[in-house]
Scaffold this motif. Structure first.
Motif, PDB file in Angstrom:
ATOM      1  N   ALA A 112       0.932  -1.611   0.388  1.00  0.00           N
ATOM      2  CA  ALA A 112      -0.357  -0.233   0.277  1.00  0.00           C
ATOM      3  C   ALA A 112       0.926   1.093  -0.008  1.00  0.00           C
ATOM      4  N   LYS A 113       2.010   1.017   0.577  1.00  0.00           N
ATOM      5  CA  LYS A 113       2.770   2.327   0.426  1.00  0.00           C
ATOM      6  C   LYS A 113       4.340   2.136   0.927  1.00  0.00           C
ATOM      7  N   LEU A 114       5.033   2.760   0.620  1.00  0.00           N
ATOM      8  CA  LEU A 114       6.615   2.729   0.704  1.00  0.00           C
ATOM      9  C   LEU A 114       7.222   3.868   0.860  1.00  0.00           C
ATOM     10  N   ARG A 115       8.582   4.322   0.963  1.00  0.00           N
ATOM     11  CA  ARG A 115       9.265   4.823   0.496  1.00  0.00           C
ATOM     12  C   ARG A 115      10.655   4.611   0.375  1.00  0.00           C
ATOM     13  N   VAL A 116      11.484   5.238  -0.826  1.00  0.00           N
ATOM     14  CA  VAL A 116      11.960   5.262  -1.818  1.00  0.00           C
ATOM     15  C   VAL A 116      13.623   5.871  -0.970  1.00  0.00           C
ATOM     16  N   GLU A 117      14.096   5.712  -0.837  1.00  0.00           N
ATOM     17  CA  GLU A 117      15.764   6.794  -0.654  1.00  0.00           C
ATOM     18  C   GLU A 117      16.573   7.104  -1.666  1.00  0.00           C
ATOM     19  N   GLU A 143      -3.316  -0.155  -5.767  1.00  0.00           N
ATOM     20  CA  GLU A 143      -2.699   1.687  -5.504  1.00  0.00           C
ATOM     21  C   GLU A 143      -2.266   1.077  -4.664  1.00  0.00           C
ATOM     22  N   VAL A 144      -0.479   2.325  -4.709  1.00  0.00           N
ATOM     23  CA  VAL A 144       0.827   2.422  -4.085  1.00  0.00           C
ATOM     24  C   VAL A 144       0.228   3.560  -3.729  1.00  0.00           C
ATOM     25  N   THR A 145       1.301   4.135  -2.312  1.00  0.00           N
ATOM     26  CA  THR A 145       1.905   5.695  -2.183  1.00  0.00           C
ATOM     27  C   THR A 145       3.565   5.270  -2.327  1.00  0.00           C
ATOM     28  N   ILE A 146       3.409   5.827  -3.124  1.00  0.00           N
ATOM     29  CA  ILE A 146       5.655   6.004  -3.212  1.00  0.00           C
ATOM     30  C   ILE A 146       5.717   7.735  -2.803  1.00  0.00           C
ATOM     31  N   GLN A 147       6.637   7.659  -1.114  1.00  0.00           N
ATOM     32  CA  GLN A 147       7.026   8.188  -0.625  1.00  0.00           C
ATOM     33  C   GLN A 147       8.260   9.188  -1.564  1.00  0.00           C
ATOM     34  N   LEU A 148       8.824   9.709  -2.325  1.00  0.00           N
ATOM     35  CA  LEU A 148      10.541   9.950  -2.295  1.00  0.00           C
ATOM     36  C   LEU A 148      11.220  10.628  -1.319  1.00  0.00           C
ATOM     37  N   VAL A 208       5.528  12.660  -2.436  1.00  0.00           N
ATOM     38  CA  VAL A 208       4.441  11.528  -2.799  1.00  0.00           C
ATOM     39  C   VAL A 208       3.866  11.952  -3.971  1.00  0.00           C
ATOM     40  N   ALA A 209       3.859  10.415  -4.309  1.00  0.00           N
ATOM     41  CA  ALA A 209       3.190   9.783  -5.869  1.00  0.00           C
ATOM     42  C   ALA A 209       2.093   9.056  -5.877  1.00  0.00           C
TER      43      ALA A 209
END
Length: 814
Positions: free
Chosen positions: A682-687, A708-713, A721-722
C-alpha cells in the motif's frame, strides 16, 4: 514525457544477469545548489518523516534501521528502599565491585536448584523464589547495611537468606556448621545473620546464642517493587572493621521466618537453594558439561558443593576500610566466556514455568522465563580493544537448551573459529525460554540483548553475523530474512526453516524468502543422517533460484548433534570472512515478507530493506507482500550467478559443497533511473540518496504495481508523494520549461517562462547564466536579474522536482 501512462516492459530471465553495488557513489556539491529548490513539502501536502542516509553509526555500534526494541533506552530498576548507596551493580554474573561506600555483587540468574534438582512446594515461589539476583554490603558512621535482591519476590514470606561471617580471617576459629537448619558448612564462621521478611537475627555460631536484631534497633526493609531485603544494623550490635570473609546462602523460609525449610527433594542435608559469591572461576562455562539442570545454569559447582554440604569455596573478601574510604573499583570487563544480564522492556510477571527446568522436546512454547531481568552468554575475544570496533556474531541456541547451549566439551570447536579467531564478540541470548523458536517475546530478547551489547562494547555495525543451530538456525533465518540490511552474513546450521509469529512453521513457499538474502552471504549445512536434511535441501534450491551468494555443505554420515556441537563451524567461519561487511546500498533489492508477521507492540517491525523503507501492506490477510527494485545508478557491473557443485574431502570427511558466487560479465554505463515493482504493497518510501540517484541530473522511476500504492520519495530531508494505480508507470524529472523569454528592463533583465509539466510536485526553477552560475532560484515563473545586463547574454532555466532537474531551456530575447 509519460504522465503515469501504461508502459510495456520486456520480460527478464530469472537467472540471467544481475547487478552489483557500484563503488562508493558521490553526491556532488550540486546538492547544496539545489537545497533551496528541494525544500520541505508545505504543511498542506502529504509528507512523511524521512530516513537518514545509511551512514555507519560508530557511536552507537548499531546499524541504521534496527528495530526500536534495540535502540530504546533500558528501563531502570527501582531503587531499593532503605538503601542510600550505589545501585551500580556489575552486569557480569559472578563478579563484584566497590562503589562509593558499598560492595556490590551480581549473582547468577535462575540457578536456584540447590543440589541440582530442588523445586518449590509453594506456588507463590514462582518456581524461583530463593534465587539471589544481587547482594550488597555498605556502611556509614552508625550502621552496616546488608542487601539481598531476589530475582522473584511474589510472596516475601517465601525466601530466607543467611549471611555467614569469618570476622578474623582465621579458619581455625569459630565453627563450620551453619545455623538455622541450613544444612551446609564452611570453616571459620564466628557469627551468622538470618534475614527474612519477618525479621533479622544475629547468631553466635559457636554457642548458638541468638539476638533478635529488629527488637534491638535494627530495621528490615522489604521492598516489593525492588524485590529486595535490606537490613540496617547499628554498629553497636555488629562491630565491623578489618577484612571479613563473607558468605551468603538462600532457601525457603520456615514458618517463623528464622530458618530454612526443607526442599521437597531433601528432608535432610543441605536446604540451600542458592549459594552466592560463586565467581567465574567456580562456575566456569558449563562446568560439569551439559548434563541436566544441575549444570545448565552456571550451577555445576554449586550443585556439587551443596550435595557435599560444603560451601567453603563460595565467599567474598570484604575490606571494611574500602567501604569507609568510599573507594570505587572498575566494572569487571572479562574476556572469554561470561554471563551478563540486562533489564527488559517486557515484564511478563515473576518467576518461570516449572517445566522449563525439564525437557520440553522441540514443540513450540511461549516464554518460560517471565522476569524483567534476563541473562545471556557472551564471549569476548582475548584481543578485544574497546578503542577498535569489533564484529558481533549472534549465535542462537537449539531447542531444549538455554543461553549456555553451545557450552560443553566441544565449545572451542564453535567459539574458536566463530569468535576468537575472527576477533568477534559472540552472544547467545536465552530467548525467554528453551523452545520459543525466537518468535515474539523470544525474538524481542535477541534485539534487546543486541542493544545491551551496544551499550557495553564497541561494536562495528557493518560486521554483524547472525547464525544458529537447529531451533537457533530457524530463528536466524527468520531474523535475517526479515532484516537483511542489518547483517553481513548468516549461518544456518542444521535448521533451515521458518516460524511466523502465529506459530506456523514451514508453510508452503516459506523458502522463497531466500531472495531477501541476495545482498549478504549465507552458509548452510546438513548431513546425511541429519533430521534437517530435507529442509536444508529445499532452502538450498531456493537460494540457487534466487541467485543468492551461498555455500551449502552436506557432510557424509553426519547427524544433527554433531553439526551443532563441532562439525562445520570452521567452514562457516572461513566462508563468512570472505564477505566481512554488510552492503549499505545495493543496486538490486528484493524483499518478501508475510503480512502480520511483525510485532509492533514489542518494537519489532518488518518494514524496510536497504533504501526501501516504510513498507506497508494493502491486504493484511494475503500470503505475501513483495517489493523488487533496481538502481541503474548503482548498477555499474553486470554479473552472473554461477553455482559449483562438487565433492570435497574436509577434515577427512566426504562433503558435497554447493557454492554459488557472482561472476562479473562486464561493465555497464550507469543510468540515473530506478525500477520498482510492488505486490500487495500500500505504501513505501524510496530513499533516493541511498539509491544513488544524482540530484543534479534528470532522473526516472519506473513503477509496476498490482494495485494502488503510495510512493514517498525522499532526498536530503525533503519528501514528495506519488499515488499510482495498478499497472506500469514511468515518473520522470520535469519537462523543460516552455516559452522562456528574456527582456531588458533598464539595467535589469526579466526572465519568464510557463509552468513546466511534471509527474511530481515541482520544487522550483533555477536560472543560470552562460557560465553555468546559478543567478536565480524561485518557485515562481519569472525572475528579475538586477545589474548591468543586455541581450548579448544567455540564460537557461531548469525545472526541478525531487527526481532531479529538467533539461535546460534557453531564453529567447525579445
Amino acid at each position: 514525457m509519460a504522465h503515469l501512462s501504461l508502459h510495456p516492459e520486456a520480460g527478464a530471465s530469472p537467472k540471467a544477469r544481475r547487478t552489483r553495488l557500484a563503488p562508493t557513489w558521490l553526491i556532488g556539491a550540486v546538492t547544496a545548489a539545489l537545497a533551496l529548490a528541494l525544500c520541505p513539502v508545505p504543511a498542506t501536502a502529504a509528507t512523511a518523516q524521512p530516513t537518514a542516509a545509511d551512514a555507519t553509526d560508530r557511536a552507537s555500534g548499531l546499524p541504521p534501521g534496527i528495530p526500536a526494541a534495540t535502540t530504546a533506552p533500558e528501563p531502570t530498576l527501582p531503587r531499593a528502599e532503605g538503601w542510600a548507596f550505589s545501585e551500580q551493580f556489575p552486569r557480569t554474573s559472578g563478579t563484584g565491585r566497590y562503589d562509593a561506600g558499598a560492595f556490590l555483587w551480581t549473582d547468577w540468574l535462575y540457578d536456584d536448584m540447590g543440589r541440582g534438582d530442588f523445586t518449590y512446594a509453594s506456588p507463590d515461589a514462582g518456581a524461583n523464589g530463593a534465587d539471589v539476583f544481587r547482594a550488597a554490603i555498605a556502611g556509614d558512621a552508625t550502621h552496616t547495611y546488608w542487601r539481598v535482591d531476589w530475582n522473584t519476590l511474589i510472596d516475601p514470606a517465601v525466601p530466607v537468606a543467611t549471611w555467614a561471617f569469618d570476622t578474623d580471617a582465621d579458619v581455625a576459629t569459630g565453627t563450620a556448621s551453619w545455623p538455622a537448619d541450613a544444612g551446609v558448612a564452611s570453616a571459620g564462621v564466628e557469627t551468622a545473620m538470618i534475614v527474612s521478611s519477618r525479621g533479622a537475627w544475629l547468631i553466635d555460631a559457636e554457642t548458638g546464642a541468638r539476638t533478635d536484631l529488629t527488637a534491638s534497633g535494627a530495621t528490615v526493609t522489604v521492598d516489593d517493587a525492588a524485590r529486595s531485603f535490606v537490613v540496617a544494623v547499628p554498629r553497636t550490635l555488629m562491630h565491623a572493621d578489618d577484612t571479613w570473609t563473607v558468605r551468603l546462602a538462600a532457601g525457603v523460609a520456615n514458618a517463623s521466618g528464622d530458618g530454612f525449610a526443607p526442599a521437597p527433594q531433601a528432608a535432610d542435608g543441605s536446604r540451600v537453594y542458592n549459594a552466592a559469591f560463586r565467581d567465574r572461576d567456580d562456575e566456569a562455562f558449563l562446568a560439569g558439561g551439559w548434563t541436566d539442570s544441575s549444570t545448565r545454569w552456571n550451577n555445576g559447582a554449586q550443585s556439587d558443593a551443596l550435595s557435599a554440604g560444603d560451601v567453603s569455596d563460595f565467599a567474598a573478601e570484604l575490606d571494611w576500610s574500602r567501604i569507609a574510604q568510599q573507594a570505587s573499583t572498575a566494572e569487571p570487563a572479562p574476556t572469554g566466556y561470561s554471563t551478563r544480564w540486562y533489564v527488559s522492556s517486557l515484564d511478563l510477571g515473576q518467576g518461570l514455568d516449572p517445566q522449563a527446568r525439564l525437557t520440553y522436546g522441540p514443540a513450540l512454547r511461549g516464554p518460560s522465563f517471565f522476569g524483567r531481568v534476563q541473562p545471556y552468554t557472551v564471549y569476548v575475544p582475548t584481543g578485544y580493544d574497546a578503542d577498535e570496533p569489533a564484529p558481533l556474531t549472534l549465535l542462537l541456541h537449539s531447542g531444549d537448551r538455554n543461553h549456555n547451549g553451545f557450552g560443553g566439551t566441544t565449545q572451542e570447536d564453535v567459539y574458536g573459529p566463530m569468535c576468537e579467531d575472527r576477533g568477534s564478540i559472540c552472544v547467545t541470548p536465552l530467548g525467554r525460554g528453551n523452545t520459543t523458536w525466537y518468535i515474539n517475546e523470544g525474538e524481542l530478547d535477541v534485539w534487546e540483548v543486541w542493544g545491551d551489547l551496544a551499550r557495553t562494547y564497541t561494536l562495528d555495525p557493518d560486521r554483524t553475523v547472525i547464525g544458529g543451530w537447529s531451533m537457533g538456525a530457524v530463528g536466524a533465518t527468520r531474523i535475517a530474512t526479515n532484516h537483511p540490511d542489518l547483517f553481513a552474513a548468516t549461518v544456518i546450521v542444521s535448521g533451515a526453516g521458518y516460524y511466523d509469529t502465529q506459530g506456523r512453521r514451514d508453510q508452503a513457499g516459506d523458502e522463497s524468502r531466500m531472495e531477501n538474502l541476495r545482498n549478504l552471504v549465507t552458509f548452510m549445512d546438513s548431513g546425511s543422517r541429519d533430521v534437517a536434511l530435507n529442509n536444508t535441501r529445499r532452502w538450498d534450491a531456493a537460494a540457487d533460484a534466487a541467485d543468492v551468494r551461498y555455500r551449502a555443505n552436506y557432510y557424509e554420515n553426519a547427524d544433527h548433534g554433531q553439526l551443532g556441537q563441532w562439525l562445520g563451524w570452521s567452514d562457516a567461519a572461513e566462508y563468512v570472512e570472505q564477505h566481512p561487511e554488510r552492503e549499505h546500498s545495493p543496486a538490486q533489492v528484493s524483499f518478501r515478507w508475510e503480512p502480520g508477521d511483525a510485532r509492533p507492540d514489542l518494537g519489532i517491525t518488518v518494514d524496510r530493506a536497504y533504501w526501501l523503507t516504510g513498507l506497508a501492506v494493502r491486504d493484511a490477510s494475503a500470503r505475501w507482500s513483495r517489493v523488487e527494485a533496481t538502481s541503474h545508478a548503482l548498477a555499474t557491473t553486470s554479473t552472473e550467478a554461477v553455482l559449483t557443485d562438487q565433492m570435497q574431502v574436509i577434515d577427512g570427511r566426504n562433503v558435497q559443497v554447493r557454492d554459488q558466487a557472482w561472476v562479473p560479465t562486464g561493465e555497464q554505463e550507469p543510468r540515473n533511473a530506478l525500477d520498482l515493482s510492488t505486490e500487495n504493497v500500500a505504501k513505501l518510501r524510496v530513499e533516493l540518496d541511498r539509491a544513488g540517484l544524482d540530484p543534479a541530473a534528470p532522473g526516472e522511476l519506473s513503477v509496476t504495481a498490482d494495485g494502488e500504492v503510495t510512493i514517498q520519495l525522499t532526498r536530503d530531508g525533503a519528501t514528495r508523494v506519488a499515488h499510482v494505480s495498478a499497472g506500469t508507470h514511468r515518473l520522470s524529472s520535469p519537462e523543460a520549461p516552455a516559452d522562456v523569454t528574456a527582456v531588458v528592463a533598464g539595467r535589469a533583465v526579466r526572465v519568464t517562462w510557463t509552468t513546466a509539466a511534471s509527474d511530481l510536485p515541482l520544487d522550483g526553477y533555477i536560472v543560470r547564466d552562460a557560465s553555468g552560475e546559478m543567478v536565480c532560484e524561485t518557485r515562481a515563473t519569472t525572475c528579475r536579474l538586477a545589474g548591468d545586463r543586455d541581450d548579448s547574454q544567455e540564460y537557461t532555466v531548469t525545472a526541478v522536482s525531487i527526481l532531479g532537474p529538467s533539461e535546460p531551456a534557453t531564453a529567447s530575447w525579445r
